[in-house]
Design a protein around this motif. Structure first.
Motif, PDB file in Angstrom:
ATOM      1  N   ALA A 194      48.039 -12.093   8.997  1.00  0.00           N
ATOM      2  CA  ALA A 194      48.992 -11.433   9.900  1.00  0.00           C
ATOM      3  C   ALA A 194      50.455 -11.582   9.479  1.00  0.00           C
ATOM      4  O   ALA A 194      51.215 -10.611   9.576  1.00  0.00           O
ATOM      5  N   LEU A 222      51.207  -7.589   9.186  1.00  0.00           N
ATOM      6  CA  LEU A 222      51.920  -6.922  10.279  1.00  0.00           C
ATOM      7  C   LEU A 222      53.288  -6.383   9.857  1.00  0.00           C
ATOM      8  O   LEU A 222      53.626  -5.240  10.195  1.00  0.00           O
ATOM      9  N   GLU A 236      43.617 -12.917  17.148  1.00  0.00           N
ATOM     10  CA  GLU A 236      43.828 -11.513  16.792  1.00  0.00           C
ATOM     11  C   GLU A 236      44.475 -10.735  17.929  1.00  0.00           C
ATOM     12  O   GLU A 236      45.362  -9.897  17.705  1.00  0.00           O
ATOM     13  N   HIS A 238      46.501 -11.880  20.130  1.00  0.00           N
ATOM     14  CA  HIS A 238      47.916 -12.275  20.120  1.00  0.00           C
ATOM     15  C   HIS A 238      48.697 -11.433  19.114  1.00  0.00           C
ATOM     16  O   HIS A 238      49.790 -10.927  19.432  1.00  0.00           O
ATOM     17  N   TYR A 239      48.148 -11.264  17.913  1.00  0.00           N
ATOM     18  CA  TYR A 239      48.830 -10.509  16.876  1.00  0.00           C
ATOM     19  C   TYR A 239      48.828  -9.007  17.151  1.00  0.00           C
ATOM     20  O   TYR A 239      49.840  -8.326  16.980  1.00  0.00           O
ATOM     21  N   ASP A 297      50.705  -8.469  20.795  1.00  0.00           N
ATOM     22  CA  ASP A 297      51.953  -9.205  21.023  1.00  0.00           C
ATOM     23  C   ASP A 297      51.957  -9.862  22.401  1.00  0.00           C
ATOM     24  O   ASP A 297      52.900  -9.698  23.187  1.00  0.00           O
ATOM     25  N   GLY A 350      50.672 -21.654  14.697  1.00  0.00           N
ATOM     26  CA  GLY A 350      51.141 -20.516  13.917  1.00  0.00           C
ATOM     27  C   GLY A 350      51.276 -20.802  12.436  1.00  0.00           C
ATOM     28  O   GLY A 350      50.706 -21.757  11.908  1.00  0.00           O
TER      29      GLY A 350
END
Length: 387
Positions: A132, A136, A224, A226-227, A230, A318
Motif C-alpha cells: 500500500a 496507493l 485492506e 483501512h487502505y 481511508d 503501519g
C-alpha cells in the motif's frame, strides 16, 4: 467489449473470472493470461480464450506447455518466470487486470500493470497489505481505478455507492468463522491440515482456507479496508456470520446500516469489479431469503483467533509492519500445510517475528524496503521455527 488480463489464471480466482468471460462473450475478451505450473489447465484456457500473450511461472514446464498447445493455430506469445508475468501484466490494450496471484508475489506484476495505466481488479488482498505505501500513491498519481474483487471489500464498495463524502461512520466485516468456528478452543492444539482445509461455506485455495481458519484473513481484510476506504482502525469491526449471506456492512452517520447479500459465490465480486459502474445480468441462482433461513451473528473470540489482534496491531503500527505480518503469515501457513508446525504455532510464530521487527520498522517505506522486509520476515519465521 472490455479487454482483460488475468494473473493467476489457473487458480480459484482465475478460473472463476474465466467462467464470467464464458458467460459474457459479448462483454469481455481475454488479452493475457499468467499462471504458475498447471500446464494442462493453462493449455485448455489458451485453446478456449485465445489470449495474445501468456506467462508461465514455472520455466521448467515450457516444453510441456508448447507440446500441449502445438495443435493451436496462432498460438500466443509465451513468456517465462516472474519477469514474464510482469510483462503480461503491462501488455497491450487490456483495460483491466485481475490480480489472482496469492501473496506478495502479486505485488510487482500489479505495480507493472498500474504503471501501464491498467485498472486493477484486486482479488488477492495481500498485494495491497504489503504494498500500500507504494501502490496507493501510484494509483492516485496515474489515475487508474483500484477496485476490490474479494467478497467483503466488494460488499463495502457496493454499499458505499451513493453515500456522500464523510457519510461513512463504520465498516463491519463479516467472517464465516472458518473450519473451526464450532470447535472448542482447547481442541485446536490437535487439529490437522485436513481438518483446517474443510471450509464450511466456500471453495477456496489452501492458503486462504487456512487464513479463514485462523481468522487472519479477516485481520488482513481490516488492514485492506483501512487502505481502500481511508477509515481508522477503530472504526472497522469484525462479526462472525456463519451463513456467509451478508458479505459485509457499513454504518452511516445517522446509524443506518447498509448490507450487501448474496449466495457465497466469488464470481459476484469479480463481475462487479470488471463491470463497475454497470450491473450485468446473470442467470446465476438468485438469493431466496426464505431458503437462506436464519441469519445469525456472534462476537469473535480473541482467545480462539489471536491472529485478528496481531493484524490490528500491525495495521496501527503501519509502515513496513503490515508487510512483515503478511509475509510471516504466508510462511507460517506454508509450514503448517507442509505439516512442519501445528495449527497454534501459526499465531505464535507470527507474533514473535513481528515483535522482533518492531525496532526496525520504517514508517514511509519504498518498494525496495517492502521487498526486503518481506524476505526478512519469511526467513525469520524459519529461524524461529528451527529454534
Amino acid at each position: 467489449m472490455k479487454a482483460i488480463t488475468i494473473l493467476g489464471s489457473t487458480g480459484s480466482i482465475g478460473t472463476q473470472t474465466l467462467d464470467i468471460v464464458t458467460h459474457n462473450p459479448d462483454k469481455f475478451r481475454v488479452v493475457g493470461l499468467a499462471a504458475g505450473s498447471n500446464v494442462a489447465l493453462l493449455a485448455e484456457q489458451i485453446s478456449t480464450f485465445k489470449p495474445e500473450i501468456v506467462a508461465l511461472g514455472n520455466e521448467k514446464k515450457l516444453t510441456e506447455l508448447k507440446e500441449a498447445i502445438s495443435s493451436i493455430n496462432n498460438p500466443p506469445q509465451i513468456l517465462l518466470g516472474h519477469k514474464g508475468i510482469c510483462e503480461v501484466a503491462r501488455y497491450g490494450d487490456s483495460e483491466s487486470v485481475v490480480t489472482g496471484i496469492v501473496g506478495c508475489a502479486g505485488l510487482l506484476p500489479t505495480i507493472a500493470a498500474i504503471k501501464a495505466g491498467k485498472d486493477i481488479a484486486l482479488a488477492i488482498i495481500e498485494t495491497l497489505i504489503a504494498g500500500a505505501p507504494v501502490v496507493l500513491p501510484l494509483v492516485k498519481k496515474l489515475g487508474v481505478k483500484l477496485l476490490p474483487a474479494d467478497s467483503e471489500h466488494s460488499a463495502i464498495f457496493q454499499c458505499l455507492q451513493g453515500v456522500p463524502k464523510n457519510g461513512l461512520r463504520k465498516i463491519i466485516l463479516t467472517a464465516s468463522g472458518g473450519s473451526f468456528r464450532d470447535l472448542p478452543t482447547e481442541k485446536l492444539s490437535s487439529v490437522t491440515v485436513k481438518d483446517a482445509l474443510k471450509h464450511p461455506n466456500w471453495s477456496m485455495g489452501q492458503k486462504i482456507t487456512i487464513d479463514s481458519a485462523t481468522l487472519m484473513n479477516k485481520g488482513l481484510e481490516v488492514i485492506e479496508a483501512h487502505y481502500l476506504f481511508d477509515v481508522d482502525y477503530d472504526r472497522i469491526d469484525i462479526v462472525i456470520h456463519p451463513q456467509s449471506i451478508i458479505h459485509s456492512l457499513i454504518e452511516v452517520q445517522d446509524t443506518s446500516v447498509l448490507a450487501q447479500l448474496g449466495w457465497p459465490d466469488m464470481r459476484l465480486p469479480l463481475l462487479y469489479a470488471l463491470s463497475w459502474p454497470e450491473r450485468i445480468y446473470t442467470d446465476w441462482e438468485q438469493l431466496d431469503l426464505v431458503k437462506a433461513g436464519d441469519l445469525t451473528f456472534r462476537k469473535p473470540d480473541h482467545e480462539k483467533y489471536p491472529c485478528m489482534q496481531l493484524a490490528y496491531a500491525a495495521g496501527k503500527e503501519g509502515g513496513l509492519m503490515p508487510a512483515v505480518l503478511n509475509a510471516a503469515n504466508e510462511q507460517a501457513v506454508a509450514l503448517f500445510l507442509a505439516e512442519k508446525i501445528g495449527f497454534l504455532d501459526i499465531p505464535r510464530l507470527i507474533e514473535t517475528v513481528c515483535d522482533r521487527f518492531s525496532s526496525q520498522n520504517i514508517k514511509i517505506p519504498n518498494l525496495e524496503d517492502i521487498l526486503s522486509a518481506d524476505q526478512w520476515a519469511r526467513q525469520a519465521i524459519i529461524n524461529v521455527d528451527a529454534a
